[in-house]
Write a protein that holds these residues in place. Structure first.
Motif, PDB file in Angstrom:
ATOM      1  N   GLY A   1      -5.034 -16.286  -8.869  1.00  0.00           N
ATOM      2  CA  GLY A   1      -5.229 -15.746 -10.202  1.00  0.00           C
ATOM      3  C   GLY A   1      -5.068 -14.242 -10.305  1.00  0.00           C
ATOM      4  N   ARG A   2      -4.423 -13.578  -9.315  1.00  0.00           N
ATOM      5  CA  ARG A   2      -4.279 -12.123  -9.353  1.00  0.00           C
ATOM      6  C   ARG A   2      -2.801 -11.753  -9.314  1.00  0.00           C
ATOM      7  NH1 ARG A   2      -9.678 -10.325  -7.602  1.00  0.00           N
ATOM      8  NH2 ARG A   2      -9.014  -8.164  -7.421  1.00  0.00           N
ATOM      9  N   ARG A   3      -2.506 -10.545  -9.809  1.00  0.00           N
ATOM     10  CA  ARG A   3      -1.142 -10.027  -9.779  1.00  0.00           C
ATOM     11  C   ARG A   3      -1.093  -8.794  -8.885  1.00  0.00           C
ATOM     12  NH1 ARG A   3       1.704 -10.330 -15.809  1.00  0.00           N
ATOM     13  NH2 ARG A   3       2.605 -12.399 -15.505  1.00  0.00           N
ATOM     14  N   TYR A   4       0.052  -8.657  -8.180  1.00  0.00           N
ATOM     15  CA  TYR A   4       0.243  -7.554  -7.247  1.00  0.00           C
ATOM     16  C   TYR A   4       1.638  -6.962  -7.443  1.00  0.00           C
ATOM     17  CZ  TYR A   4      -3.595  -9.989  -4.882  1.00  0.00           C
ATOM     18  OH  TYR A   4      -4.789 -10.616  -4.590  1.00  0.00           O
ATOM     19  N   THR A   5       1.743  -5.671  -7.173  1.00  0.00           N
ATOM     20  CA  THR A   5       3.042  -4.999  -7.154  1.00  0.00           C
ATOM     21  C   THR A   5       3.206  -4.309  -5.814  1.00  0.00           C
ATOM     22  OG1 THR A   5       3.235  -4.670  -9.552  1.00  0.00           O
ATOM     23  CG2 THR A   5       4.423  -3.127  -8.141  1.00  0.00           C
ATOM     24  N   LEU A   6       4.323  -4.598  -5.136  1.00  0.00           N
ATOM     25  CA  LEU A   6       4.661  -3.911  -3.894  1.00  0.00           C
ATOM     26  C   LEU A   6       5.611  -2.771  -4.240  1.00  0.00           C
ATOM     27  CD1 LEU A   6       4.335  -4.056  -0.750  1.00  0.00           C
ATOM     28  CD2 LEU A   6       6.531  -5.254  -0.731  1.00  0.00           C
ATOM     29  N   VAL A   7       5.174  -1.542  -3.998  1.00  0.00           N
ATOM     30  CA  VAL A   7       5.969  -0.359  -4.315  1.00  0.00           C
ATOM     31  C   VAL A   7       6.764   0.042  -3.078  1.00  0.00           C
ATOM     32  CG1 VAL A   7       5.944   2.025  -5.126  1.00  0.00           C
ATOM     33  CG2 VAL A   7       4.210   0.405  -5.948  1.00  0.00           C
ATOM     34  N   ALA A   8       8.101  -0.013  -3.184  1.00  0.00           N
ATOM     35  CA  ALA A   8       8.971   0.470  -2.113  1.00  0.00           C
ATOM     36  C   ALA A   8       9.330   1.922  -2.395  1.00  0.00           C
ATOM     37  CB  ALA A   8      10.229  -0.381  -2.024  1.00  0.00           C
ATOM     38  N   TYR A   9       9.176   2.791  -1.402  1.00  0.00           N
ATOM     39  CA  TYR A   9       9.472   4.211  -1.605  1.00  0.00           C
ATOM     40  C   TYR A   9      10.077   4.779  -0.331  1.00  0.00           C
ATOM     41  CZ  TYR A   9       5.119   4.969   0.996  1.00  0.00           C
ATOM     42  OH  TYR A   9       4.138   4.954   1.969  1.00  0.00           O
ATOM     43  N   ARG A  10      10.627   5.969  -0.449  1.00  0.00           N
ATOM     44  CA  ARG A  10      11.172   6.673   0.714  1.00  0.00           C
ATOM     45  C   ARG A  10      10.741   8.131   0.625  1.00  0.00           C
ATOM     46  NH1 ARG A  10      14.609   6.035   4.858  1.00  0.00           N
ATOM     47  NH2 ARG A  10      15.827   7.801   5.596  1.00  0.00           N
ATOM     48  N   THR A  11      10.178   8.624   1.725  1.00  0.00           N
ATOM     49  CA  THR A  11       9.782  10.021   1.789  1.00  0.00           C
ATOM     50  C   THR A  11      10.212  10.580   3.136  1.00  0.00           C
ATOM     51  OG1 THR A  11       7.908  11.557   1.654  1.00  0.00           O
ATOM     52  CG2 THR A  11       7.455   9.403   2.606  1.00  0.00           C
ATOM     53  N   GLY A  12      10.847  11.762   3.108  1.00  0.00           N
ATOM     54  CA  GLY A  12      11.406  12.296   4.342  1.00  0.00           C
ATOM     55  C   GLY A  12      12.457  11.353   4.879  1.00  0.00           C
ATOM     56  N   ASN A  13      12.355  10.993   6.142  1.00  0.00           N
ATOM     57  CA  ASN A  13      13.290  10.048   6.749  1.00  0.00           C
ATOM     58  C   ASN A  13      12.704   8.655   6.893  1.00  0.00           C
ATOM     59  OD1 ASN A  13      15.249  12.080   7.125  1.00  0.00           O
ATOM     60  ND2 ASN A  13      14.234  12.753   9.007  1.00  0.00           N
ATOM     61  N   ALA A  14      11.576   8.409   6.248  1.00  0.00           N
ATOM     62  CA  ALA A  14      10.862   7.147   6.460  1.00  0.00           C
ATOM     63  C   ALA A  14      10.772   6.337   5.173  1.00  0.00           C
ATOM     64  CB  ALA A  14       9.452   7.432   6.986  1.00  0.00           C
ATOM     65  N   ASP A  15      10.915   5.012   5.318  1.00  0.00           N
ATOM     66  CA  ASP A  15      10.673   4.091   4.211  1.00  0.00           C
ATOM     67  C   ASP A  15       9.237   3.607   4.273  1.00  0.00           C
ATOM     68  OD1 ASP A  15      13.825   3.313   5.069  1.00  0.00           O
ATOM     69  OD2 ASP A  15      13.434   3.610   2.933  1.00  0.00           O
ATOM     70  N   GLY A  16       8.661   3.375   3.110  1.00  0.00           N
ATOM     71  CA  GLY A  16       7.277   2.927   3.060  1.00  0.00           C
ATOM     72  C   GLY A  16       7.078   1.914   1.954  1.00  0.00           C
ATOM     73  N   ALA A  17       5.920   1.264   1.969  1.00  0.00           N
ATOM     74  CA  ALA A  17       5.553   0.296   0.939  1.00  0.00           C
ATOM     75  C   ALA A  17       4.061   0.394   0.683  1.00  0.00           C
ATOM     76  CB  ALA A  17       5.932  -1.122   1.359  1.00  0.00           C
ATOM     77  N   ALA A  18       3.689   0.289  -0.575  1.00  0.00           N
ATOM     78  CA  ALA A  18       2.276   0.304  -0.974  1.00  0.00           C
ATOM     79  C   ALA A  18       2.010  -0.932  -1.818  1.00  0.00           C
ATOM     80  CB  ALA A  18       1.952   1.570  -1.759  1.00  0.00           C
ATOM     81  N   TYR A  19       0.902  -1.595  -1.532  1.00  0.00           N
ATOM     82  CA  TYR A  19       0.557  -2.869  -2.165  1.00  0.00           C
ATOM     83  C   TYR A  19      -0.532  -2.606  -3.193  1.00  0.00           C
ATOM     84  CZ  TYR A  19      -0.159  -8.013  -2.072  1.00  0.00           C
ATOM     85  OH  TYR A  19      -0.237  -9.353  -2.350  1.00  0.00           O
ATOM     86  N   ILE A  20      -0.220  -2.818  -4.464  1.00  0.00           N
ATOM     87  CA  ILE A  20      -1.164  -2.532  -5.550  1.00  0.00           C
ATOM     88  C   ILE A  20      -1.721  -3.835  -6.097  1.00  0.00           C
ATOM     89  CG2 ILE A  20      -1.410  -1.587  -7.875  1.00  0.00           C
ATOM     90  CD1 ILE A  20       0.708   0.452  -7.236  1.00  0.00           C
ATOM     91  N   ASP A  21      -3.028  -3.968  -6.021  1.00  0.00           N
ATOM     92  CA  ASP A  21      -3.713  -5.060  -6.706  1.00  0.00           C
ATOM     93  C   ASP A  21      -3.892  -4.614  -8.151  1.00  0.00           C
ATOM     94  OD1 ASP A  21      -5.435  -6.934  -7.763  1.00  0.00           O
ATOM     95  OD2 ASP A  21      -6.821  -6.932  -6.078  1.00  0.00           O
TER      96      ASP A  21
END
Length: 427
Positions: A99-119
């Motif tokens: 019953g919950r929604r999430y957004t996975l944020v894909a981003y790039r900073t410097g030379n690295a890729d990252g992801a943040a998981y938002i409830d």
């Protein structure tokens, strides 16, 4: 209130991490056995979302959010990839609660890729209010402060709502009355260092928002993505660029006035101006030498870019070169960035910057151009500038370089008269 658990995959080991994304119940899914996940692409190019080898979101464009996909309420291994690429940008284990929604944020900073998981199930604000926080993904921009005022109010002495948000981190939520606001992002502790100016942002009643800050090609300004939880995404791109003018005329002492985008740059050649923000778009730069007639040139000023406009030649027939600048901070705080700009008149031979017997950036830089940027360790070594085919260096001397800085060595003037090198800390 039960906090959701995020599972992060590291070297094949699933480690439970507490995700500080708030609680509350979702209104988005009435099925008690599934939750919903989507991808928000805060990188520079399209991204795919995978659950193991199953594609959930295909080619989500930069600055956009994909559709929600229902997933069983359990742990899932989610990956981000470039379309048609073989490698993985990020991969990790994430828990989906029913019953919950999430957004996975894909981003790039410097030379690295990252992801943040938002409830996205953060508790709604009180009646007639909205909740807002900031997620800074741009390590290139550096730490930022955020000012929020009524849309019609100047920043003046307005207090900072968020302070010192480094990348990649979230601020806490703040609660604001619903309405239209002007949001200004500045360099940390520098109210005049505007990185993003959003003149009118509507925050609706009982809604929760995350303002995602993303990097720009110039490395100093930032773009914005207003993520309304469980709903739409609004791209809030920067509408400005940063431009500086450099005067390197054949006649020393030439008075130069250059007007671009409503801003006038006044210099005495040879001189390096400071960056000014100007509106993006195809603009005419109006140049006047020693109070003489106006000479107009066309410049394409792209939002989010940093540009150096180099004026060279004789006062009667000035030539204009447009150089793209990369002023992103070094990846390491102990490193520095350095390049060469060739503004030398009356010498058709290209120039090369050498530091301790090593070419900096790229060799054979023609007049009115820049070398590529080199990433170096901070130090105070000697340097030499050589012209192609010459038997001795044109310039020699020490270069004192500090860590976490961006430098340009300008060679300006007229070889037949006065010329020299000037080291400028661009950041």
């Amino acid at each position: 209130m039960r906090l959701p658990i995020r599972f992060a995959a590291t070297a094949g080991v699933m480690t439970a991490l507490l995700a500080a994304c708030g609680g509350g119940s979702s209104q988005s899914d009435t099925n008690g056995s599934t939750g919903q996940v989507r991808l928000l692409n805060a990188t520079d190019s399209p991204v795919d979302l995978y659950r193991e080898e199953a594609k959930l979101g295909a080619s989500v464009p930069s600055g956009s959010a994909g559709s929600y996909t229902a997933l069983p309420a359990t742990g899932h291994f989610l990956q981000t990839r470039r379309p048609a690429a073989t490698g993985t940008l990020t991969g990790g284990g994430y828990l989906v609660d029913p019953g919950r929604r999430y957004t996975l944020v894909a981003y790039r900073t410097g030379n690295a890729d990252g992801a943040a998981y938002i409830d996205e199930s953060a508790e709604a604000p009180i009646l007639a209010a909205a909740k807002l926080r900031v997620f800074n993904t741009s390590g290139e921009t550096g730490p930022v402060d955020v000012y929020i005022t009524p849309a019609s109010q100047n920043m003046g002495m307005a207090p900072r709502v968020f302070t010192g948000i480094s990348a990649p981190t979230f601020s806490a939520f703040t609660q604001l009355p619903a309405g239209n606001y002007r949001i200004r992002v500045t360099a940390a502790d520098d109210p005049a260092g505007i990185r993003l100016d959003l003149p009118s942002v509507a925050l609706s009643n009982a809604e929760v928002y995350t303002l995602v800050l993303t990097r720009t090609p110039g490395g100093v300004l930032t773009h914005g993505l207003l993520h309304r939880h469980q709903a739409s995404l609004l791209a809030l791109g920067n509408t400005s660029a940063r431009v500086r003018v450099v005067a390197s005329m054949t006649s020393q002492g030439t008075q130069v006035s250059a007007r671009l985008g409503g801003t006038t740059h006044t210099l005495v050649s040879p001189q390096i101006g400071t960056y000014q923000q100007v509106p993006a778009g195809v603009s005419s730069i109006e140049v006047r030498m020693n109070g003489g007639p106006v000479v107009a040139r066309t410049v394409n000023v792209v939002a989010g870019h940093d540009l150096t406009l180099v004026l060279m030649g004789s006062p009667n027939a000035p030539a204009l070169s447009v150089i793209e600048d990369d002023n992103a901070l070094p990846v390491s705080t102990t490193a520095t960035k350095l390049r060469l700009v060739n503004g030398l008149n009356d010498l058709a031979s290209p120039l090369t910057l050498i530091r301790d017997h090593t070419v900096i950036g790229s060799s054979d830089v023609p007049p009115g151009a820049a070398s590529i940027t080199s990433h170096l360790s901070a130090a105070a070594p000697s340097y030499e500038v050589w012209a192609q085919g010459s038997t001795q260096a044109l310039l020699t001397g020490p270069l004192v370089l500090e860590g976490n800085r961006v430098y340009t060595l300008f060679v300006l003037g007229d070889r037949a008269g006065n010329f020299g090198g000037e080291l400028i800390a661009d950041r």
